[in-house]
Structure formats: C-alpha cells, structure tokens
Scaffold this motif. Structure first.
Motif, PDB file in Angstrom:
ATOM      1  N   UNK A 118     -11.688  -4.744  -8.525  1.00 10.01           N
ATOM      2  CA  UNK A 118     -10.264  -4.624  -8.230  1.00 10.01           C
ATOM      3  C   UNK A 118      -9.975  -4.475  -6.745  1.00 10.01           C
ATOM      4  N   UNK A 119     -10.881  -3.858  -5.984  1.00 12.66           N
ATOM      5  CA  UNK A 119     -10.597  -3.607  -4.572  1.00 12.66           C
ATOM      6  C   UNK A 119     -10.752  -4.848  -3.702  1.00 12.66           C
ATOM      7  N   UNK A 120     -11.319  -5.890  -4.257  1.00 10.27           N
ATOM      8  CA  UNK A 120     -11.568  -7.094  -3.469  1.00 10.27           C
ATOM      9  C   UNK A 120     -10.837  -8.307  -4.023  1.00 10.27           C
ATOM     10  N   UNK A 121     -10.264  -8.176  -5.199  1.00 10.65           N
ATOM     11  CA  UNK A 121      -9.648  -9.313  -5.890  1.00 10.65           C
ATOM     12  C   UNK A 121      -8.228  -9.560  -5.410  1.00 10.65           C
ATOM     13  N   UNK A 122      -7.759 -10.767  -5.647  1.00 14.43           N
ATOM     14  CA  UNK A 122      -6.391 -11.172  -5.344  1.00 14.43           C
ATOM     15  C   UNK A 122      -5.766 -11.810  -6.576  1.00 14.43           C
ATOM     16  N   UNK A 123      -4.465 -12.031  -6.516  1.00  7.24           N
ATOM     17  CA  UNK A 123      -3.718 -12.840  -7.484  1.00  7.24           C
ATOM     18  C   UNK A 123      -3.911 -12.371  -8.923  1.00  7.24           C
ATOM     19  N   UNK A 124      -4.128 -13.325  -9.836  1.00  8.09           N
ATOM     20  CA  UNK A 124      -4.165 -13.011 -11.263  1.00  8.09           C
ATOM     21  C   UNK A 124      -5.301 -12.069 -11.622  1.00  8.09           C
ATOM     22  N   UNK A 125      -6.463 -12.279 -11.010  1.00  9.84           N
ATOM     23  CA  UNK A 125      -7.607 -11.425 -11.314  1.00  9.84           C
ATOM     24  C   UNK A 125      -7.309  -9.977 -10.963  1.00  9.84           C
ATOM     25  N   UNK A 126      -6.685  -9.764  -9.802  1.00  6.26           N
ATOM     26  CA  UNK A 126      -6.331  -8.407  -9.390  1.00  6.26           C
ATOM     27  C   UNK A 126      -5.286  -7.810 -10.342  1.00  6.26           C
ATOM     28  N   UNK A 127      -4.255  -8.582 -10.685  1.00  8.02           N
ATOM     29  CA  UNK A 127      -3.204  -8.072 -11.564  1.00  8.02           C
ATOM     30  C   UNK A 127      -3.758  -7.694 -12.935  1.00  8.02           C
ATOM     31  N   UNK A 128      -4.671  -8.515 -13.438  1.00  8.84           N
ATOM     32  CA  UNK A 128      -5.267  -8.228 -14.740  1.00  8.84           C
ATOM     33  C   UNK A 128      -6.050  -6.923 -14.711  1.00  8.84           C
ATOM     34  N   UNK A 129      -6.907  -6.767 -13.708  1.00 14.85           N
ATOM     35  CA  UNK A 129      -7.707  -5.546 -13.614  1.00 14.85           C
ATOM     36  C   UNK A 129      -6.831  -4.314 -13.391  1.00 14.85           C
ATOM     37  N   UNK A 130      -5.815  -4.465 -12.582  1.00 14.44           N
ATOM     38  CA  UNK A 130      -4.942  -3.322 -12.322  1.00 14.44           C
ATOM     39  C   UNK A 130      -4.232  -2.884 -13.603  1.00 14.44           C
ATOM     40  N   UNK A 131      -3.791  -3.866 -14.404  1.00 16.07           N
ATOM     41  CA  UNK A 131      -3.120  -3.548 -15.660  1.00 16.07           C
ATOM     42  C   UNK A 131      -4.075  -2.817 -16.615  1.00 16.07           C
ATOM     43  N   UNK A 132      -5.307  -3.291 -16.668  1.00 11.13           N
ATOM     44  CA  UNK A 132      -6.296  -2.664 -17.549  1.00 11.13           C
ATOM     45  C   UNK A 132      -6.581  -1.230 -17.111  1.00 11.13           C
ATOM     46  N   UNK A 133      -6.864  -1.050 -15.819  1.00 14.68           N
ATOM     47  CA  UNK A 133      -7.225   0.281 -15.321  1.00 14.68           C
ATOM     48  C   UNK A 133      -6.033   1.230 -15.339  1.00 14.68           C
ATOM     49  N   UNK A 134      -4.847   0.705 -15.107  1.00 12.39           N
ATOM     50  CA  UNK A 134      -3.643   1.530 -15.171  1.00 12.39           C
ATOM     51  C   UNK A 134      -3.492   2.136 -16.566  1.00 12.39           C
ATOM     52  N   UNK A 135      -3.741   1.324 -17.568  1.00 12.77           N
ATOM     53  CA  UNK A 135      -3.639   1.803 -18.949  1.00 12.77           C
ATOM     54  C   UNK A 135      -4.684   2.885 -19.236  1.00 12.77           C
ATOM     55  N   UNK A 136      -5.917   2.636 -18.825  1.00 12.21           N
ATOM     56  CA  UNK A 136      -7.004   3.568 -19.139  1.00 12.21           C
ATOM     57  C   UNK A 136      -6.847   4.885 -18.394  1.00 12.21           C
ATOM     58  N   UNK A 137      -6.551   4.812 -17.091  1.00 13.27           N
ATOM     59  CA  UNK A 137      -6.505   6.024 -16.270  1.00 13.27           C
ATOM     60  C   UNK A 137      -5.383   6.967 -16.676  1.00 13.27           C
ATOM     61  N   UNK A 138      -4.418   6.462 -17.425  1.00 10.46           N
ATOM     62  CA  UNK A 138      -3.320   7.317 -17.875  1.00 10.46           C
ATOM     63  C   UNK A 138      -3.450   7.710 -19.346  1.00 10.46           C
TER      64      UNK A 138
END
Length: 532
Positions: A118-138
């Motif tokens: 996630x810290x190195x990704x851009x565009x769709x790949x970054x958005x996908x990972x952020x959505x996944x981790x956002x869900x888990x971390x909360x």
C-alpha cells in the motif's frame, strides 16, 4: 631533462590555475544562490558534505528559500527534485490536485522490496488495498487484538527488561529495546508469530529486523546516486547493492516461512475441527472467504488476498510501519520528556488525577478508556511528532504539468519531496517559538486538543493518503508512554550525542542510552522516583 621537467611543471601549474579559475567562475556565477549548481554533479557535493546532518541542512535551505527550493541533481538522468515545506504546496499536492501527484515509477524502483504494498502503490491497486485495510483496522477483532497484544508484550517483555536494568543499575539503549519490543508486537499482530526478541538478556537484534535497517539505508543511497550506477551495482552484486539484496532475501525467507507455517497450521486446525482463537492479519486473509471490501458495498475487488505475493507485500509494508515508526516516535518522546522535567511532572500529575490507582499485579497498565482521558499526554505525543516525525519526508511525482500555490511551475514527471521534519521547524506555521518543545501549543483555551490541518501537521501525511493507522499509532504511543512513565523513571546518560539518523525513518543516529529506576509514584502518591 631539466627543460622537460620545467615544462611539465609549468603545464601542471597552468592546469591547476585553469581548474581554480573555472571553480571560482562557477562560484561567482552562483554567488547569490543558496546552493552552488556545479557542472555535471549539480548540487550533490554540498548534500554529501552535509550528509551527517542532512535533515537540518535541508531545513536551513528551505528556511532561506521561503519554503520551496529546486535541487539540481547530476546530469546522468532526471535527478532534479523540488523540495518544499510550504503548507499550501503540500495541501495542493496531497488534496486539491491529488490526482496529478503519485508515487511514480522511479519511487517504486528505489523501494522495490516493498513490492506492490500500500505504501508504494498508485491508482486502483492503492485504492483497493486501502479499502481492504480500512475495513480490517476498524474491526472489533483487530482493535481487541492490538490492545491485548501490546499489553502482553509490555508485561512479559518491556517491563521485565526495564526492571532488570533497574536492579543491575546498568545503562541500556532504550532505542534498541523499543525497536525489539515493537518488532515482537507487530509480528504477533500481522503474522501471529512472536520472535520473542525482547528479553532480560537482550539478545542480538533479529536478522530480519537488521534487514529492515539495511534496506532503509539502501533506499537513501539509491535516492542520491544515478540510477544507472546503483542498477549496475545491483547487476554486478557489489557495494551497497550487494548488502541490499542480502537484506531483501533475508526478509523474503522470513516471510515465506511464516506464510507456509501459517497455512500448515490452519490446515491442521481444520482437520482437528478447532477454531482459531487468536487474531492476526495473516490468518484473517487466509481464512476469510469473502473479500472484506465487498461488505462495504464498494467496487468489485480483484485482489487475491490469499496469494503469497499479496501476503508477503502486505507483511513487509505493515511490519516496517508498525516496528520502525512507532519505536522512533517513542524514543524521541522519552528523550524530550525526560529532558523537560516540568513536562514529565505534568504528565504524572494528569495520570494521578484521571487514572485508577488500584492494580491487580506488580505493574500498572492503563486501559484504552483511561488513556483517552490523558489530554496533556496526547498533546505531548503531537508535539513530539511535530518536531520528530517518524517519516521525515514524502515523495511525489507529477503526472502532468501544474503550477503550485508558491508559483513554481511543475513539468510532467517532476519529482517533489515535502519535508515533514522541516515543516515542524517553520515559523510561518508554528510561530516564533517553533523550536521549543511546548505541548501546551496543542491545547485550546477550552481545554481541548486544537485541530491543526493535516497539511500543516504532516506526521501522518495528508489528504486521501492520510495514514490509516493514525488512531492506532496515537493509542499505542500513549499506552506505552503512560505505562513506562508511571512505573519507571528514566535518566539520560550524560555526554551522549543525540541527533537524527539519515534514513527513511527518523531514529536516533547513536541510539539513546538511559539508566532506569523503578518509580514509586503509584505507591506513595507523589515521589517522582527512587533515584532522587
């Protein structure tokens, strides 16, 4: 022979004078510039000469150039960087024109061991990972696991080490202790594996933890030299690139072992029809049948969260963030607090006023609800991160041409670095007392934490890429700080140099040596420690 000798000597003198004249001409041409732009090598010589205190040097350059400076690199490739500490520029880069600024391909090459994390990704790949981790971390499971894991490592790891140092009256490197503590903690939380590297014997730092340090240093090296040189070194496997590859392989072997072991463990538990009681992210990804992002009604997600590559890249990114950044922040916090006795006294006074005094065991650890009452301690954490942000700079690259609020024209594929370290030292953001460690600046007249826009206080970045772990980081720092300061008193060993290390993470260059004393404040209600 004599005539020939004089001739050679004359040629040498003339050659020297020619070089000297050329150097003086370059200096005169750049007399009004902050840095001299030399032919071929650009401004890199002065960066090299000041590399031992690079963060402060860059801060001085930015202070003298009204917050934005074009750093001219060498002629071998596109190595110019725009440095900025202008908060309006940062707001533009991270929010207002976010779509035009990404990590970029060169950044991915420099930090290639991070894979597609996630810290190195851009565009769709970054958005996908952020959505996944956002869900888990909360999720409740993660929050509970984060709290219980940290409490476990404090009681069984950190406290025994500090108690042992107190009993033996020995000097210890608190930075090493906190790095090992956080490494054990994050490995448990992400991989479900406890390296158990923190013990009273203080064994050698695990090889995988050393590998992270080596990779961070290698990334700085890749920033400064032409890509053709470090790529050639990588191909020949010599110099820094040989160490870089060795460190990379150490982590890959470690990750593969953890993933393989976890797969076998889960397969066996299914056969035995046992439920997995403990939560860790690796287990979560392997046993979760439905992608967590689908539960939010978001876009379709095609990421294979069970693949070894996804698990490896995610582990690398989260271990780096969870170990290095929190440990670095805590080291600077303890140094600042211990060297400012009035701040330490206010923290202890706040804890005595707001926290329950009873304890079920030898030591006291405060609950999340109790820690959240500590407003002054929260301000101390903010002030620490203002002056010493764990990630001292952020890298962006422009997708297309643009004009910054400062008036600087940005061509396509321009590399831009904003310095969080420098931003904490800018008078126009923090006032004339910007160099003072002053937690009170974060507390309003109403007794609440002041809101400072993320594009001014950039310790957790800003805009859509604001750190997902911000709340967890604050919680972890406050839990560890309150636990250590309540149960122990620290005394800084005299005559040790304290300065930031030039690396991706802002740790202390020479470590942080302290003497530890068991504090009696929790027992007698006021004594600041038994070493006074």
């Amino acid at each position: 022979m004599g005539i020939l000798g004089y001739s050679e000597m004359l040629e040498a003198i003339l050659g020297f004078l020619a070089i000297l004249t050329f150097a003086l001409w370059v200096w005169w041409w750049n007399a009004n510039e902050i840095l001299i732009n030399w032919p071929v090598v650009g401004m890199l010589p002065q960066l090299s000469w000041n590399s031992s205190h690079l963060h402060d040097f860059i801060t001085k350059v930015l202070q003298q150039s009204q917050g934005t400076f074009l750093l001219k690199g060498h002629w071998f490739g596109n190595k110019d960087y725009l440095l900025t500490s202008d908060s309006m520029n940062v707001h533009h880069l991270t929010s207002k024109n976010f779509a035009n600024y990404h990590k970029g391909e060169e950044f991915k090459q420099i930090f290639e061991p991070m894979g597609d994390g996630i810290f190195i990704s851009d565009s769709d790949n970054w958005r996908t990972q952020r959505r996944i981790l956002h869900y888990i971390l909360r999720s409740k499971s993660f929050v509970f696991a984060a709290r219980s894991t940290m409490e476990q490592k404090i009681l069984k790891g950190l406290f025994p080490v500090l108690e042992n140092a107190s009993m033996l009256s020995t000097e210890v490197d608190l930075q090493v202790i906190l790095q090992q503590f956080m490494f054990d903690n994050i490995c448990l939380l992400v991989l479900g594996f406890d390296p158990d590297s923190l013990s009273t014997e203080l064994p050698q730092v695990p090889s995988v933890a050393k590998a992270y340090d080596c990779l961070a240093e290698g990334a700085i090296y890749r920033h400064l030299i032409p890509g053709c040189i470090w790529k050639l070194q990588r191909w020949l496997q010599i110099g820094n690139e040989k160490k870089f590859t060795e460190a990379w392989n150490i982590f890959d072997d470690f990750a593969e072992q953890c993933i393989t072991s976890k797969r076998q463990q889960l397969s066996q538990s299914r056969k035995d029809q046992k439920e997995q009681e403990d939560f860790d992210l690796l287990t979560y990804f392997l046993v979760n049948d439905d992608d967590c992002a689908d539960d939010q009604g978001g876009e379709d997600v095609t990421t294979d969260t069970k693949s070894n590559k996804f698990l490896r890249d995610t582990a690398f990114n989260l271990l780096a963030a969870g170990r290095d950044t929190i440990a670095a922040g805590l080291v600077w916090l303890f140094w600042l607090v211990v060297t400012h006795p009035s701040v330490e006294s206010k923290i202890l006074e706040e804890m005595r006023a707001n926290l329950s005094q009873g304890t079920d065991g030898k030591w006291k650890i405060f609950s999340i609800e109790e820690v959240n009452k500590l407003l002054y301690l929260h301000a101390v954490v903010c002030e620490t991160l203002r002056l010493y942000p764990p990630v001292p700079f952020e890298h962006r690259a422009s997708a297309g041409p643009d004009i910054l609020p400062s008036g600087h024209k940005i061509p396509g594929n321009m590399k831009i670095i904003y310095s969080s370290y420098s931003m904490g030292r800018m008078e126009d953001i923090w006032g004339k007392d910007f160099l003072e460690f002053k937690p009170e600046r974060w507390i309003s007249e109403r007794g609440e934490i002041k809101h400072v826009p993320s594009y001014k206080f950039t310790a957790f970045h800003a805009g859509p890429r604001t750190c997902l772990g911000k709340d967890l980081a604050f919680l972890q720092m406050k839990i560890v700080a309150s636990a250590v300061l309540w149960n122990f008193s620290l005394k800084v060993v005299e005559n040790q140099p304290i300065s930031p290390r030039v690396s991706i993470v802002l740790s202390m260059k020479k470590g942080f040596k302290v003497k530890v004393f068991e504090r009696l404040a929790s027992l007698n209600g006021g004594n600041e420690g038994n070493h006074m």
